[in-house]
Design a protein around this motif. Structure first.
Motif, short mmCIF file in Angstrom:
data_model
loop_
_atom_site.label_atom_id
_atom_site.label_comp_id
_atom_site.label_asym_id
_atom_site.label_seq_id
_atom_site.Cartn_x
_atom_site.Cartn_y
_atom_site.Cartn_z
N PHE A 24 0.83 -1.20 0.00
CA PHE A 24 0.00 0.00 0.00
C PHE A 24 0.87 1.26 0.00
O PHE A 24 0.68 2.16 -0.83
CB PHE A 24 -0.92 0.01 1.22
N PHE A 25 1.83 1.32 0.91
CA PHE A 25 2.64 2.53 1.02
C PHE A 25 3.68 2.62 -0.11
O PHE A 25 4.00 3.72 -0.57
CB PHE A 25 3.33 2.58 2.39
N ASN A 49 -14.32 16.09 -6.86
CA ASN A 49 -15.25 14.98 -6.64
C ASN A 49 -14.59 13.63 -6.93
O ASN A 49 -14.83 12.65 -6.22
CB ASN A 49 -16.50 15.16 -7.51
N PHE A 50 -13.79 13.59 -8.00
CA PHE A 50 -13.07 12.36 -8.32
C PHE A 50 -12.12 11.96 -7.19
O PHE A 50 -12.09 10.81 -6.75
CB PHE A 50 -12.28 12.53 -9.62
N TYR A 51 -11.35 12.92 -6.70
CA TYR A 51 -10.39 12.62 -5.64
C TYR A 51 -11.10 12.23 -4.35
O TYR A 51 -10.63 11.37 -3.60
CB TYR A 51 -9.48 13.83 -5.41
N ALA A 52 -12.25 12.86 -4.08
CA ALA A 52 -13.02 12.52 -2.88
C ALA A 52 -13.62 11.13 -2.98
O ALA A 52 -13.69 10.39 -1.99
CB ALA A 52 -14.12 13.57 -2.66
N LYS A 53 -14.04 10.76 -4.20
CA LYS A 53 -14.66 9.44 -4.42
C LYS A 53 -13.69 8.31 -4.06
O LYS A 53 -14.07 7.31 -3.45
CB LYS A 53 -15.09 9.32 -5.88
N TYR A 54 -12.43 8.49 -4.43
CA TYR A 54 -11.43 7.45 -4.18
C TYR A 54 -10.61 7.71 -2.91
O TYR A 54 -9.67 6.97 -2.63
CB TYR A 54 -10.49 7.33 -5.38
N GLY A 55 -10.97 8.76 -2.16
CA GLY A 55 -10.28 9.03 -0.90
C GLY A 55 -8.88 9.58 -1.06
O GLY A 55 -8.11 9.61 -0.10
N LEU A 56 -8.52 10.02 -2.27
CA LEU A 56 -7.16 10.52 -2.52
C LEU A 56 -6.95 11.93 -1.97
O LEU A 56 -5.82 12.43 -2.00
CB LEU A 56 -6.86 10.50 -4.02
N ASP A 57 -8.01 12.58 -1.48
CA ASP A 57 -7.88 13.90 -0.89
C ASP A 57 -7.59 13.84 0.60
O ASP A 57 -7.42 14.87 1.26
CB ASP A 57 -9.16 14.72 -1.13
N THR A 62 -4.87 7.88 6.68
CA THR A 62 -6.34 7.76 6.68
C THR A 62 -6.79 6.89 5.49
O THR A 62 -7.71 6.07 5.63
CB THR A 62 -7.00 9.14 6.59
N GLN A 63 -6.13 7.08 4.34
CA GLN A 63 -6.43 6.24 3.18
C GLN A 63 -6.17 4.77 3.50
O GLN A 63 -6.95 3.88 3.12
CB GLN A 63 -5.58 6.66 1.98
N LEU A 65 -6.23 3.29 6.49
CA LEU A 65 -7.25 2.78 7.41
C LEU A 65 -8.57 2.51 6.69
O LEU A 65 -9.23 1.50 6.95
CB LEU A 65 -7.46 3.79 8.55
N LEU A 66 -8.95 3.41 5.79
CA LEU A 66 -10.18 3.22 5.03
C LEU A 66 -10.08 1.98 4.13
O LEU A 66 -11.06 1.23 3.98
CB LEU A 66 -10.47 4.46 4.18
N TYR A 67 -8.91 1.77 3.52
CA TYR A 67 -8.73 0.60 2.66
C TYR A 67 -8.82 -0.69 3.47
O TYR A 67 -9.47 -1.65 3.05
CB TYR A 67 -7.38 0.67 1.94
N MET A 68 -8.17 -0.72 4.64
CA MET A 68 -8.20 -1.92 5.48
C MET A 68 -9.61 -2.19 5.99
O MET A 68 -10.04 -3.34 6.10
CB MET A 68 -7.24 -1.76 6.66
#
Length: 316
Positions: A24-25, A49-57, A62-63, A65-68
């Motif tokens: 991941f990292f 909106n695109f970046y928010a959709k995939y959590g890249l913002d 945090t990304q 933790l959300l992925y796990m």
């Protein structure tokens, strides 16, 4: 044995967690942004909106933790390149062709290698032994992609026996024609490895005292080979089964690209090229889970073949 399996499963989960974290990292450290080229000409709000959709913002941790969190619920996320396409769908579409080729290559390579190695040992220093060792040297020396292109030239271009590239979802002879050359290309290295290991192992077993005792009791021929020689000689072959499985999985990345097979390997290479982070992670999880699980299966089979190993695992 059950206690041993549970311990191994726990260690497998820890190993898989470490692999997922590292990948991941490491993937996030690769230069470039997969969404940058696609969202280049879009309004700023749409980009956001695109970046928010995939959590890249969000911050990197945090990304993670959300992925796990999503992974615990069986959610591998969506592809960054093929917008709106779940990774689970990509994986489920790619697994059948790869599974068929990999399983065929493994079964064909192991059985052929064991057979050739046993024949070479029984015919030591005779022409069958020399032929098998020549095949083994070729298998070690020739890369699978070179063998693949050679098979394409002779079996497809020159003699027109098999299709050069492509795949079909139809089962039967039509699919078999597409899988023959990839299977041979993937299995040739396995054949070479197992032939050499089995030859050395069978020669060692034939010199043991219990073989001489069995011969003195009148045990000869097929019964001696199956019950006494192969039963003990095959243990080293089982030991290297795990690395061979890994070799088949890795080798299929190149082979599938050469033969135009829409399998796991080709999709994985495409994901790396396009910097599709979520797809790389999802496929890495599946590949490592399969490999780690295969090592557990090898250990269990080892214990079934050799009762001494089963006693050892129970003590552990």
């Amino acid at each position: 044995m059950l206690r041993y399996i549970l311990k191994r499963l726990f260690s497998m989960l820890i190993t898989l967690l470490i692999v997922i974290t590292l990948v991941f990292f490491l993937v996030r450290m690769v230069p470039g942004d997969p969404l940058a080229s696609m969202a280049r000409n879009l309004p700023d709000q749409v980009k956001a909106n695109f970046y928010a959709k995939y959590g890249l913002d969000k911050p990197l941790f945090t990304q993670y933790l959300l992925y796990m969190k999503g992974l615990l619920h069986g959610d591998f996320g969506e592809s960054l390149v093929y917008i709106g396409r779940p990774i689970k769908t990509v994986i489920s579409d790619a697994i059948p062709p790869s599974l068929r080729i990999n399983v065929q290559a493994l079964i064909f390579g192991v059985t052929t290698g064991i057979t050739l190695g046993t024949i070479a040992a029984y015919k030591r220093n005779k022409w069958p032994d020399h032929v098998v060792m020549f095949i083994a040297i070729l298998g070690v020396s020739i890369p699978s992609f070179v063998l693949a292109t050679g098979l394409q030239y002779f079996l497809s271009v020159k003699f027109r026996l098999l299709p050069t590239v492509g795949w079909t979802s139809e089962f039967g002879m039509k699919q078999l024609k597409f899988s023959i050359m990839p299977t041979i290309a993937l299995s040739f290295g396995i054949i070479a490895t197992y032939a050499r290991y089995m030859r050395a192992s069978v020669l060692d077993v034939l010199q043991q005292d219990y073989i001489l005792t069995a011969k003195a009791k009148g045990v000869t021929g097929f019964q001696l080979a199956t019950k006494h020689v192969l039963r003990n000689a095959i243990l080293p072959a089982i030991t290297i089964l795990g690395p061979q499985i890994a070799g088949v999985i890795i080798g299929s990345f190149v082979i599938e690209s050469i033969f135009g097979i829409p399998g796991f390997g080709q999709v994985y290479v495409s994901a790396i090229t396009n910097r599709d982070f979520t797809q790389i992670l999802g496929q890495t999880v599946i590949i490592n889970a399969l490999y780690i699980f295969s090592l557990l299966v090898v250990d269990i089979v080892y214990g079934m073949v050799d009762p001494r190993i089963k006693v050892f695992t129970n003590k552990r």
